[in-house]
Design a protein around this motif. Structure first.
Motif, short mmCIF file in Angstrom:
data_model
loop_
_atom_site.label_atom_id
_atom_site.label_comp_id
_atom_site.label_asym_id
_atom_site.label_seq_id
_atom_site.Cartn_x
_atom_site.Cartn_y
_atom_site.Cartn_z
N PRO A 228 0.80 -1.23 0.00
CA PRO A 228 0.00 0.00 0.00
C PRO A 228 0.83 1.27 0.00
CG PRO A 228 -0.08 -1.07 2.15
CD PRO A 228 0.59 -2.04 1.22
N VAL A 229 2.02 1.24 0.62
CA VAL A 229 2.88 2.41 0.63
C VAL A 229 3.37 2.71 -0.79
CG1 VAL A 229 4.99 3.41 1.56
CG2 VAL A 229 3.58 1.93 3.00
N LEU A 230 3.74 1.67 -1.51
CA LEU A 230 4.22 1.84 -2.88
C LEU A 230 3.10 2.32 -3.79
CD1 LEU A 230 6.83 1.49 -4.49
CD2 LEU A 230 6.09 -0.82 -5.06
N LEU A 231 1.88 1.81 -3.59
CA LEU A 231 0.74 2.23 -4.40
C LEU A 231 0.38 3.69 -4.13
CD1 LEU A 231 -1.60 -0.90 -4.29
CD2 LEU A 231 0.05 -0.24 -6.05
N ARG A 232 0.52 4.08 -2.88
CA ARG A 232 0.25 5.49 -2.57
C ARG A 232 1.26 6.39 -3.28
NH1 ARG A 232 1.76 9.74 0.33
NH2 ARG A 232 0.13 11.09 1.23
N ARG A 233 2.53 5.99 -3.26
CA ARG A 233 3.56 6.76 -3.95
C ARG A 233 3.28 6.80 -5.45
NH1 ARG A 233 6.25 10.85 -3.12
NH2 ARG A 233 6.57 10.05 -0.99
N LEU A 234 2.79 5.69 -5.99
CA LEU A 234 2.45 5.64 -7.41
C LEU A 234 1.38 6.67 -7.74
CD1 LEU A 234 2.54 4.00 -10.19
CD2 LEU A 234 0.49 2.88 -9.31
N ILE A 235 0.36 6.77 -6.91
CA ILE A 235 -0.72 7.73 -7.14
C ILE A 235 -0.17 9.15 -7.12
CG2 ILE A 235 -2.83 8.72 -6.15
CD1 ILE A 235 -3.54 5.88 -5.18
N VAL A 236 0.67 9.45 -6.13
CA VAL A 236 1.21 10.80 -5.97
C VAL A 236 2.11 11.19 -7.14
CG1 VAL A 236 2.71 12.24 -4.53
CG2 VAL A 236 0.99 10.77 -3.47
N THR A 237 2.84 10.23 -7.69
CA THR A 237 3.81 10.55 -8.75
C THR A 237 3.24 10.38 -10.16
OG1 THR A 237 4.68 8.28 -8.67
CG2 THR A 237 5.79 9.93 -7.32
N THR A 238 2.11 9.68 -10.29
CA THR A 238 1.60 9.37 -11.62
C THR A 238 0.29 10.07 -11.96
OG1 THR A 238 2.62 7.18 -11.53
CG2 THR A 238 0.89 7.50 -13.17
N ALA A 239 -0.64 10.12 -11.00
CA ALA A 239 -1.98 10.66 -11.28
C ALA A 239 -1.96 12.18 -11.35
CB ALA A 239 -2.95 10.21 -10.20
N PRO A 240 -2.82 12.78 -12.19
CA PRO A 240 -2.95 14.24 -12.20
C PRO A 240 -3.32 14.74 -10.81
CG PRO A 240 -4.08 13.27 -14.09
CD PRO A 240 -3.68 12.13 -13.20
N GLY A 241 -2.85 15.92 -10.44
CA GLY A 241 -3.04 16.44 -9.09
C GLY A 241 -4.49 16.49 -8.65
N LYS A 242 -5.40 16.83 -9.56
CA LYS A 242 -6.81 16.98 -9.19
C LYS A 242 -7.49 15.64 -8.94
CE LYS A 242 -7.39 21.42 -11.52
NZ LYS A 242 -8.14 22.19 -12.56
N LEU A 243 -6.86 14.54 -9.33
CA LEU A 243 -7.44 13.21 -9.09
C LEU A 243 -6.83 12.52 -7.87
CD1 LEU A 243 -7.50 11.75 -12.73
CD2 LEU A 243 -9.29 13.03 -11.56
N GLN A 244 -5.73 13.04 -7.38
CA GLN A 244 -4.98 12.33 -6.35
C GLN A 244 -5.76 12.15 -5.05
OE1 GLN A 244 -1.10 14.07 -5.82
NE2 GLN A 244 -0.58 13.88 -8.00
N LYS A 245 -6.45 13.18 -4.60
CA LYS A 245 -7.16 13.10 -3.32
C LYS A 245 -8.16 11.95 -3.31
CE LYS A 245 -10.24 15.69 -0.26
NZ LYS A 245 -10.98 16.98 -0.05
N ASP A 246 -8.98 11.85 -4.37
CA ASP A 246 -9.99 10.79 -4.42
C ASP A 246 -9.36 9.42 -4.66
OD1 ASP A 246 -12.57 12.20 -4.05
OD2 ASP A 246 -11.96 13.28 -5.84
N LEU A 247 -8.27 9.37 -5.44
CA LEU A 247 -7.58 8.10 -5.64
C LEU A 247 -6.95 7.59 -4.35
CD1 LEU A 247 -5.91 8.50 -9.15
CD2 LEU A 247 -7.49 6.68 -8.46
N LEU A 248 -6.40 8.49 -3.56
CA LEU A 248 -5.84 8.10 -2.26
C LEU A 248 -6.94 7.60 -1.33
CD1 LEU A 248 -3.27 11.01 -1.76
CD2 LEU A 248 -2.73 8.59 -2.12
N LEU A 249 -8.11 8.21 -1.42
CA LEU A 249 -9.25 7.76 -0.61
C LEU A 249 -9.69 6.36 -1.04
CD1 LEU A 249 -12.62 7.61 -0.42
CD2 LEU A 249 -11.29 8.31 1.57
N VAL A 250 -9.70 6.12 -2.36
CA VAL A 250 -10.05 4.79 -2.88
C VAL A 250 -9.06 3.75 -2.35
CG1 VAL A 250 -10.12 3.39 -4.98
CG2 VAL A 250 -11.23 5.61 -4.94
#
Length: 268
Positions: A228-250
């Motif tokens: 989960p730590v690696l997946l969180r980092r993936l979201i932060v470094t890959t997803a557009p900024g405006k999608l990150q909050k909801d993706l992290l919640l998912v």
């Protein structure tokens, strides 16, 4: 008076749905802009490589290391600065520390970048939460074709009604309804919104797709996908900024469900 209250409630609900629809449209535009930017970057790199090849005495293209240097030199610095400034602080609860700490891999940006098909992995995270919720609610059903988070109430009615006689199994319907309500109450405490996140995860899956190949059960890749730590980092470094909050919640909701049922984070 009752009629006036009903009308007021409907108008309020309609306004809420309109705002959520505008939010989803905005997220779609963000993904499109992100893809366009990547296409322009690729085109720019190809043009530079063609120019260098034309000037090279041997006529050969430069090495992949040199190509990487071009990419990083022109875009890497700006992208890293942008991401470091825009990286949101997650509001995820700390209840999952024991779950996260049990991961055998460390959180590194470079490792997150090295994951295969990072965009598809974003879609896979959203897809996994959807299937996890459906599997929890309809625990006795192995095949969930045609089931979505948006049609759960209708599917509860459908599966609790005999297809030939039309007789309703009230006990089973109550059981499914209670499981659904209990799960939504739990996820809502984490920040999940039943009117926003079902269409959001569907949007993410449609925008990014899902993984084409399943990793081996005990392969290093499978271990990375369940970190989960690696997946969180993936979201932060890959997803557009405006999608990150909801993706992290998912991802937080997925971690919660994995912790409760004591199964791997990603299931195939």
């Amino acid at each position: 008076m009752d009629l006036e209250q009903t009308i007021a409630a409907l108008l309020s609900k309609n306004e809420q749905l309109g705002q959520e629809n505008d939010h989803l449209k905005l997220m779609l535009n963000v993904v499109k802009e992100n893809r366009d930017l990547r296409a322009r970057m690729q085109s720019f790199n190809n043009d530079n490589l063609d120019d260098v090849t034309a000037c090279s005495p041997s006529g050969r293209k430069p090495s992949s290391l040199w190509q990487t240097t071009i990419d990083e030199g022109h875009f890497g610095k700006d992208l890293k600065q942008t991401k470091s400034k825009q990286e949101p602080r997650t509001s995820s609860p700390t209840d999952f520390n024991s779950f996260i700490q049990s991961s055998v891999h460390t959180d590194t940006s470079e490792k997150a970048k090295s994951l295969a098909s990072p965009d598809r992995l974003l879609g896979e995270i959203a897809y996994q939460l959807d299937r996890r919720i459906l599997s929890y609610v309809f625990q006795g059903h192995k095949r969930l074709y045609g089931f979505t988070l948006l049609n759960i109430p209708g599917k509860i009615v459908e599966v609790s009604t005999h297809p030939l006689t039309g007789m309703v199994d009230e006990g089973y319907r109550l059981h499914l309804t209670q499981r659904y309500a209990d799960l939504m109450e739990r996820l809502t405490q984490l920040g999940y919104e039943t009117t926003l996140h079902p269409p959001f995860t569907e949007f993410i899956v449609n925008a990014y797709g899902i993984l084409k190949e399943r990793p081996g059960e005990y392969s290093p890749q499978a271990m990375d996908y369940n970190n989960p730590v690696l997946l969180r980092r993936l979201i932060v470094t890959t997803a557009p900024g405006k999608l990150q909050k909801d993706l992290l919640l998912v991802l937080t909701c997925l971690c919660n469900m994995a912790e409760k049922d004591r199964k791997p984070l990603l299931l195939w």
